[in-house]
Scaffold this motif. Structure first.
Motif, PDB file in Angstrom:
ATOM      1  N   GLN A 165       0.823  -1.206   0.000  1.00  0.00           N
ATOM      2  CA  GLN A 165       0.000   0.000   0.000  1.00  0.00           C
ATOM      3  C   GLN A 165       0.859   1.259   0.000  1.00  0.00           C
ATOM      4  O   GLN A 165       0.584   2.218  -0.737  1.00  0.00           O
ATOM      5  N   GLN A 172       2.419   6.732  -6.928  1.00  0.00           N
ATOM      6  CA  GLN A 172       1.468   7.744  -7.396  1.00  0.00           C
ATOM      7  C   GLN A 172       1.987   9.153  -7.171  1.00  0.00           C
ATOM      8  O   GLN A 172       1.830  10.032  -8.031  1.00  0.00           O
ATOM      9  N   ALA A 179      -4.851  12.866  -7.651  1.00  0.00           N
ATOM     10  CA  ALA A 179      -6.169  12.289  -7.377  1.00  0.00           C
ATOM     11  C   ALA A 179      -6.032  10.834  -6.923  1.00  0.00           C
ATOM     12  O   ALA A 179      -6.660  10.401  -5.957  1.00  0.00           O
ATOM     13  N   ALA A 180      -5.182  10.081  -7.601  1.00  0.00           N
ATOM     14  CA  ALA A 180      -4.972   8.681  -7.231  1.00  0.00           C
ATOM     15  C   ALA A 180      -4.297   8.591  -5.862  1.00  0.00           C
ATOM     16  O   ALA A 180      -4.649   7.739  -5.033  1.00  0.00           O
ATOM     17  N   MET A 182      -4.500  10.744  -3.428  1.00  0.00           N
ATOM     18  CA  MET A 182      -5.475  11.092  -2.394  1.00  0.00           C
ATOM     19  C   MET A 182      -6.383   9.912  -2.091  1.00  0.00           C
ATOM     20  O   MET A 182      -6.727   9.653  -0.926  1.00  0.00           O
ATOM     21  N   LYS A 183      -6.772   9.163  -3.119  1.00  0.00           N
ATOM     22  CA  LYS A 183      -7.619   7.986  -2.908  1.00  0.00           C
ATOM     23  C   LYS A 183      -6.883   6.962  -2.041  1.00  0.00           C
ATOM     24  O   LYS A 183      -7.466   6.378  -1.110  1.00  0.00           O
ATOM     25  N   THR A 184      -5.596   6.759  -2.308  1.00  0.00           N
ATOM     26  CA  THR A 184      -4.801   5.812  -1.518  1.00  0.00           C
ATOM     27  C   THR A 184      -4.645   6.308  -0.083  1.00  0.00           C
ATOM     28  O   THR A 184      -4.774   5.537   0.873  1.00  0.00           O
ATOM     29  N   ARG A 186      -6.625   8.270   1.595  1.00  0.00           N
ATOM     30  CA  ARG A 186      -7.902   8.155   2.317  1.00  0.00           C
ATOM     31  C   ARG A 186      -8.185   6.714   2.709  1.00  0.00           C
ATOM     32  O   ARG A 186      -8.784   6.455   3.759  1.00  0.00           O
ATOM     33  N   ALA A 187      -7.751   5.766   1.884  1.00  0.00           N
ATOM     34  CA  ALA A 187      -7.929   4.354   2.235  1.00  0.00           C
ATOM     35  C   ALA A 187      -7.022   3.965   3.404  1.00  0.00           C
ATOM     36  O   ALA A 187      -7.402   3.166   4.261  1.00  0.00           O
TER      37      ALA A 187
END
Length: 210
Positions: A165, A172, A179-180, A182-184, A186-187
């Motif tokens: 992870q 990224q 954007a990618a 930020m998604k990671t 947040r996960a």
């Protein structure tokens, strides 16, 4: 003196033990290292704590400073290392079975705070220049920090083993895909954010200094 502490996943933590004069038992202070640091990072402060009557175990966090293991950036294994060190200290030092505190700087601050939410033995936390919300710290206002990327993920992680992870996040950020990234982030964030576990600190009546 120097010590090696066996941890989960086959990791070994490089540690330093600072003991007071006398037979004890003594209250325990655990000091997780900051990002990229050695087990000797807190030597001056730890010596001061020992002079005041505390048993102290300071250690380099997994993957850094002579400690083996995969760097997961405040993941479960790294957080649980604090509890492992407490167990080890109770078996190998004059630490009592009562009061435990964590004291840490930056990465060590965040880890100590997270550990206290999962280990009720920790009765006090001093978190110096740490974080409370993982995603917000790395991406204030929803924008990944280029400075943090350079400081945390380029030099410090050169040739080190990182979790899948975290590797995804670094890739990224390096590719400038905010954007990618930020998604990671947040996960990854809920398990790494003390803001999500404040109720546990209240339940455990943990004293917290930020």
């Amino acid at each position: 003196g120097a010590a090696t502490i066996a941890a989960s996943g086959g990791a070994h933590l490089a540690a330093r033990v600072y003991s007071p004069l006398g037979k004890g038992p003594f209250p325990l202070v655990v000091m997780p290292g900051s990002w990229g640091s050695q087990s000797t990072e807190y030597a001056a402060v730890a010596t001061g704590f020992a002079a005041l009557g505390y048993d102290v175990v300071a250690y380099a966090q997994r993957g850094f400073g002579g400690s083996s293991g995969t760097i997961d950036f405040a993941g479960t294994a790294t957080r649980n290392d604090v509890s492992t060190v407490i167990d080890w200290a109770r078996a190998h030092t004059s630490a009592n079975n009562g009061a435990v505190a964590t004291v840490g700087l930056s990465y060590g601050a965040g880890i100590g705070l997270l550990a206290a939410e999962h280990d009720p033995r920790i009765k006090a936390v001093a978190a110096i220049s740490g974080w409370a919300d993982f995603a917000q710290a790395l991406a204030p206002g929803g924008t990944p920090s280029e400075t943090d990327y350079q400081l945390l993920f380029t030099t410090a992680l050169s040739s080190r083993q990182v979790s899948p992870q975290l590797h995804t996040l670094i890739t990224q950020l390096a590719a400038k895909q905010p954007a990618a990234a930020m998604k990671t982030m947040r996960a990854m964030s809920p398990a790494r954010s003390a803001t999500d576990g404040v109720a546990a600190l209240t339940k455990n009546k943990t004293a917290v200094f930020l």
